[in-house]
Design an enzyme around this catalytic site. Sequence first.
Site, PDB file in Angstrom:
ATOM      1  N   HIS A   1       0.965   5.145   1.041  1.00  0.00           N
ATOM      2  CA  HIS A   1       0.309   6.173   1.859  1.00  0.00           C
ATOM      3  C   HIS A   1       0.336   7.514   1.132  1.00  0.00           C
ATOM      4  O   HIS A   1       1.389   7.931   0.645  1.00  0.00           O
ATOM      5  CB  HIS A   1       1.061   6.383   3.175  1.00  0.00           C
ATOM      6  CG  HIS A   1       1.039   5.226   4.119  1.00  0.00           C
ATOM      7  ND1 HIS A   1       0.208   5.176   5.209  1.00  0.00           N
ATOM      8  CD2 HIS A   1       1.764   4.079   4.155  1.00  0.00           C
ATOM      9  CE1 HIS A   1       0.427   4.060   5.889  1.00  0.00           C
ATOM     10  NE2 HIS A   1       1.370   3.369   5.268  1.00  0.00           N
TER      11      HIS A   1
ATOM     12  N   HIS B   1       0.848  -1.191   0.000  1.00  0.00           N
ATOM     13  CA  HIS B   1       0.000   0.000   0.000  1.00  0.00           C
ATOM     14  C   HIS B   1       0.880   1.235   0.000  1.00  0.00           C
ATOM     15  O   HIS B   1       1.979   1.228   0.552  1.00  0.00           O
ATOM     16  CB  HIS B   1      -0.958   0.015   1.188  1.00  0.00           C
ATOM     17  CG  HIS B   1      -0.290  -0.206   2.508  1.00  0.00           C
ATOM     18  ND1 HIS B   1       0.070  -1.448   2.959  1.00  0.00           N
ATOM     19  CD2 HIS B   1       0.099   0.666   3.462  1.00  0.00           C
ATOM     20  CE1 HIS B   1       0.651  -1.335   4.139  1.00  0.00           C
ATOM     21  NE2 HIS B   1       0.676  -0.055   4.471  1.00  0.00           N
TER      22      HIS B   1
HETATM   23  P1  AMP Z   1       1.800   0.383   7.354  1.00  0.00           P
HETATM   24  O1  AMP Z   1       2.281   0.683   8.749  1.00  0.00           O
HETATM   25  O2  AMP Z   1       2.567   1.066   6.282  1.00  0.00           O
HETATM   26  O3  AMP Z   1       1.649  -1.113   7.128  1.00  0.00           O
HETATM   27  O4  AMP Z   1       0.366   1.034   7.283  1.00  0.00           O
HETATM   28  C1  AMP Z   1      -0.807   0.383   7.600  1.00  0.00           C
HETATM   29  C2  AMP Z   1      -1.857   1.462   7.678  1.00  0.00           C
HETATM   30  O5  AMP Z   1      -3.120   0.864   7.510  1.00  0.00           O
HETATM   31  C3  AMP Z   1      -1.909   2.198   9.014  1.00  0.00           C
HETATM   32  O6  AMP Z   1      -1.755   3.590   8.768  1.00  0.00           O
HETATM   33  C4  AMP Z   1      -3.275   1.855   9.586  1.00  0.00           C
HETATM   34  O7  AMP Z   1      -3.856   2.936  10.264  1.00  0.00           O
HETATM   35  C5  AMP Z   1      -4.044   1.488   8.334  1.00  0.00           C
HETATM   36  N1  AMP Z   1      -5.115   0.532   8.507  1.00  0.00           N
HETATM   37  C6  AMP Z   1      -5.039  -0.690   9.103  1.00  0.00           C
HETATM   38  N2  AMP Z   1      -6.228  -1.324   9.038  1.00  0.00           N
HETATM   39  C7  AMP Z   1      -7.073  -0.483   8.389  1.00  0.00           C
HETATM   40  C8  AMP Z   1      -8.449  -0.556   8.013  1.00  0.00           C
HETATM   41  N3  AMP Z   1      -9.196  -1.617   8.312  1.00  0.00           N
HETATM   42  N4  AMP Z   1      -8.987   0.490   7.357  1.00  0.00           N
HETATM   43  C9  AMP Z   1      -8.239   1.581   7.059  1.00  0.00           C
HETATM   44  N5  AMP Z   1      -6.939   1.704   7.371  1.00  0.00           N
HETATM   45  C10 AMP Z   1      -6.366   0.695   8.029  1.00  0.00           C
END
Ligand code: AMP
Length: 135
Positions: A101, A99
């Site tokens: 950001h 993903h």
């Molecule tokens: P990373 O630390 O780069 O793996 O980012 C994961 C991101 O996903 C974090 O910023 C979380 O807040 C976000 N996240 C996790 N679960 C969900 C969800 N169900 N819906 C929206 N965002 C999510």
Amino acid sequence: MSDCIFCMIANGEIPSNTIYEDDDFRVILDNGPATKGHALVLPKQHYANLFEIPEETLAGAAKVAKKVAANIKEKLGCDGLNLVQNNGEAAGQTVMHFHLHIIPRYADDNQHILWNPTKPTAEELVEIKNTILGE
Ligand code: AMP
Ligand code: ZN
């Protein structure tokens, strides 16, 4: 990947706050946002990280990010914007589905997304360069 939360979200099996969707990507609002409008570009296919995602899909994610970032800037009036992409636990990745950001930045947002610069010597930099180049 049947047990991957981002696969389920990207493919519409779990509801999300979607701000963009096409055949290959869904962009959702992060539910633990760093700032107002923090969004995630999710490929609908499962790839764990940068090392697994095909080049064309990565390029597609960048195109989507540019489009969505422009819309966020126009609608939310952010002062700046970070694109962040974490790979591996050591880099802060918590969801093992690639993903990207999109983090709008505001002059007073009090976030600390950048790093603390270190001070390698000129020789250390050359050594690193040579290691990467295999010399
Ligand atoms: P990373 O630390 O780069 O793996 O980012 C994961 C991101 O996903 C974090 O910023 C979380 O807040 C976000 N996240 C996790 N679960 C969900 C969800 N169900 N819906 C929206 N965002 C999510
Ligand atoms: Zn997945």
